[in-house]
Design a protein around this motif. Structure first.
Motif, PDB file in Angstrom:
ATOM      1  N   ALA A  29      -4.223  -2.568  -5.050  1.00  0.00           N
ATOM      2  CA  ALA A  29      -3.653  -1.303  -5.491  1.00  0.00           C
ATOM      3  C   ALA A  29      -2.509  -0.883  -4.580  1.00  0.00           C
ATOM      4  N   GLY A  30      -1.496  -0.287  -5.175  1.00  0.00           N
ATOM      5  CA  GLY A  30      -0.360   0.183  -4.390  1.00  0.00           C
ATOM      6  C   GLY A  30       0.893   0.290  -5.225  1.00  0.00           C
TER       7      GLY A  30
ATOM      8  N   PRO B  11       0.857  -1.199   0.000  1.00  0.00           N
ATOM      9  CA  PRO B  11       0.000   0.000   0.000  1.00  0.00           C
ATOM     10  C   PRO B  11       0.886   1.240   0.000  1.00  0.00           C
ATOM     11  N   ALA B  12       0.458   2.278  -0.683  1.00  0.00           N
ATOM     12  CA  ALA B  12       1.284   3.483  -0.803  1.00  0.00           C
ATOM     13  C   ALA B  12       1.699   4.031   0.554  1.00  0.00           C
TER      14      ALA B  12
ATOM     15  N   HIS C 166       6.141   3.288  -8.293  1.00  0.00           N
ATOM     16  CA  HIS C 166       5.009   3.927  -7.626  1.00  0.00           C
ATOM     17  C   HIS C 166       3.736   3.761  -8.459  1.00  0.00           C
ATOM     18  N   GLY C 167       2.692   3.282  -7.791  1.00  0.00           N
ATOM     19  CA  GLY C 167       1.395   3.136  -8.445  1.00  0.00           C
ATOM     20  C   GLY C 167       1.309   2.027  -9.470  1.00  0.00           C
ATOM     21  N   ALA C 168       2.307   1.131  -9.516  1.00  0.00           N
ATOM     22  CA  ALA C 168       2.324   0.088 -10.549  1.00  0.00           C
ATOM     23  C   ALA C 168       1.362  -1.057 -10.248  1.00  0.00           C
TER      24      ALA C 168
END
Length: 313
Positions: A40-41, A9-10, A33-35
Motif C-alpha cells: 500500500a502507498g 509508502p505515503a 496518491h493512494g494508487a
C-alpha cells in the motif's frame, strides 16, 4: 530514456518526489496518491535520462524504498517530448556511456544461473561445434556460436569481481564449472556414437584445414579473448543488442570445448589438452577484459559525480 516507477509508502512520498525534483534529468514526473494496493502507498512515475539513473536509484535505496516499497525500470524506445529532450541535455554525460549498475546486475542475473536451459543451450552448441569441426564446416561452427550462452556467467563473474559481490562470482563460476564439463561429456558420448556408426574416425581429423584455430593456443588467442570480453561488456553497459557480440564471444569458447571432447575420444591427447588450455585462456581473458571495462566505467562515473558535486557547490 528509462521509465521509473516507484511504489512508496505515503510517509516517504515527499522525500521521493524531492529526489526526483532535484534531478535535472527527470521528466514527466507524476504522483498517484493512494494508487498502490500491495504494498500500500503512492505510485510515483517519471521518465529519466540514463545518465542520472544510477544516482537516483542510489538516493531512493538510501530512503529504503527497495525494502518498504518497490522500484522498477523499463527501457523507453520512443519518447516524443521537448521536456524529455531538455532533461537529457541537462543530464551530465552521455546516455550511451552511462552504466546503471542495478540494471546491469539484473540483466546478467538470469543469464548467469545454472539452469536446465543454460545446460541445454551450451550442450547443443558444443554438439554443433563438434559436427562443424569433424566436417571441417565453419558455417556449422558459427551456428554453434549463435547458441552459446556462456557470456552470461562470465559477465556475472566480472561484475562480481568489480563490485566485490561474492554471490555473483560464485553463481557465474558454478555455471561455468558445471556447464562446460557436462557439455564436453555429452559431446564425447556423441563422438563415441559417431565412431561406432562409422560416421567419423581419427583419420578424418587429419584432413581438417580450417579448424586449427580451435586448439592452436597462441598470443592471438588471448588477444581475441580480450577483445571479445571488452566488446561483450560494452554491449551490456550501453544497452545495445548483444546478439552479434554473443557470436564473437563464443568463437573463443564453445569450439574449443567441443573439439576437446572429439580429440580425447579419438586419442589425440595433445590436441585435446591444447583445446582445454584454449578454453581456459579465453574464459580468463574474457572475464579480465570485461572487468577492466567495468572498472573504467566505474571510475568515469565517480569522476562525473565529483565534477557534478563541484559544479553544484
Amino acid at each position: 530514456m528509462l521509465h521509473l516507477r516507484v511504489v512508496s509508502p505515503a510517509a516517504l512520498t515527499t522525500d521521493v518526489r524531492a529526489v526526483l525534483d532535484a534531478e535535472p534529468g527527470v521528466a514527466h514526473l507524476v504522483v498517484h496518491h493512494g494508487a498502490a494496493v500491495r504494498p500500500a502507498g503512492d505510485l510515483v512515475e517519471a521518465d529519466i535520462a540514463r545518465e542520472c539513473t544510477d544516482d537516483v536509484l542510489a538516493a531512493l535505496t538510501d530512503l529504503g524504498i527497495d525494502h518498504t516499497g518497490a522500484i522498477t525500470l523499463e527501457q523507453l524506445d520512443t519518447v516524443l517530448s521537448d521536456v524529455a529532450d531538455a532533461a537529457e541535455e541537462a543530464a551530465p554525460g552521455d546516455g550511451a556511456d552511462a552504466v546503471v549498475w542495478d540494471e546491469l546486475i539484473g540483466r546478467t542475473g538470469e543469464d548467469s544461473r545454472l539452469t536446465v536451459s543454460f545446460l541445454s543451450f551450451l550442450t547443443i552448441a558444443c554438439l554443433l561445434a563438434a559436427v562443424g569441426a569433424v566436417t571441417d564446416s565453419p558455417v556449422t561452427v558459427v551456428g554453434a556460436m549463435v547458441l552459446g550462452p556462456e557470456f552470461g556467467p562470465m559477465a556475472a563473474v566480472a561484475i562480481g569481481l568489480v563490485l566485490r559481490r561474492r554471490d555473483l562470482v560464485g553463481r557465474g563460476l558454478l555455471a561455468l564449472a558445471v556447464g562446460f564439463p557436462a557439455a564436453i561429456l555429452v559431446t564425447a558420448l556423441a563422438t563415441v556414437a559417431f565412431d561406432v556408426t562409422g560416421l567419423m574416425s581419427s583419420g578424418s581429423l587429419d584432413a581438417l584445414e580450417q579448424m586449427d584455430f580451435i586448439y592452436d593456443v597462441g598470443v592471438f588467442s588471448l588477444i581475441v579473448a580480450l577483445l571479445a570480453g571488452a566488446a561483450g561488456m560494452l554491449s551490456l553497459t550501453s544497452a545495445r543488442s548483444s546478439a552479434l557480440v554473443g557470436v564473437f564471444i563464443s568463437v573463443t569458447t564453445v569450439p574449443a570445448a567441443a573439439y576437446a571432447a572429439v580429440a580425447a575420444v579419438e586419442g589425440r591427447w595433445g590436441e585435446a589438452v591444447s583445446s582445454l588450455v584454449q578454453l581456459l585462456v579465453n574464459i580468463v581473458g574474457v572475464v579480465a577484459a570485461a572487468a577492466a571495462v567495468l572498472l573504467l566505467a566505474r571510475r568515469q562515473s565517480r569522476r562525473r559525480g565529483a565534477d557534478r558535486g563541484l559544479s553544484e557547490g
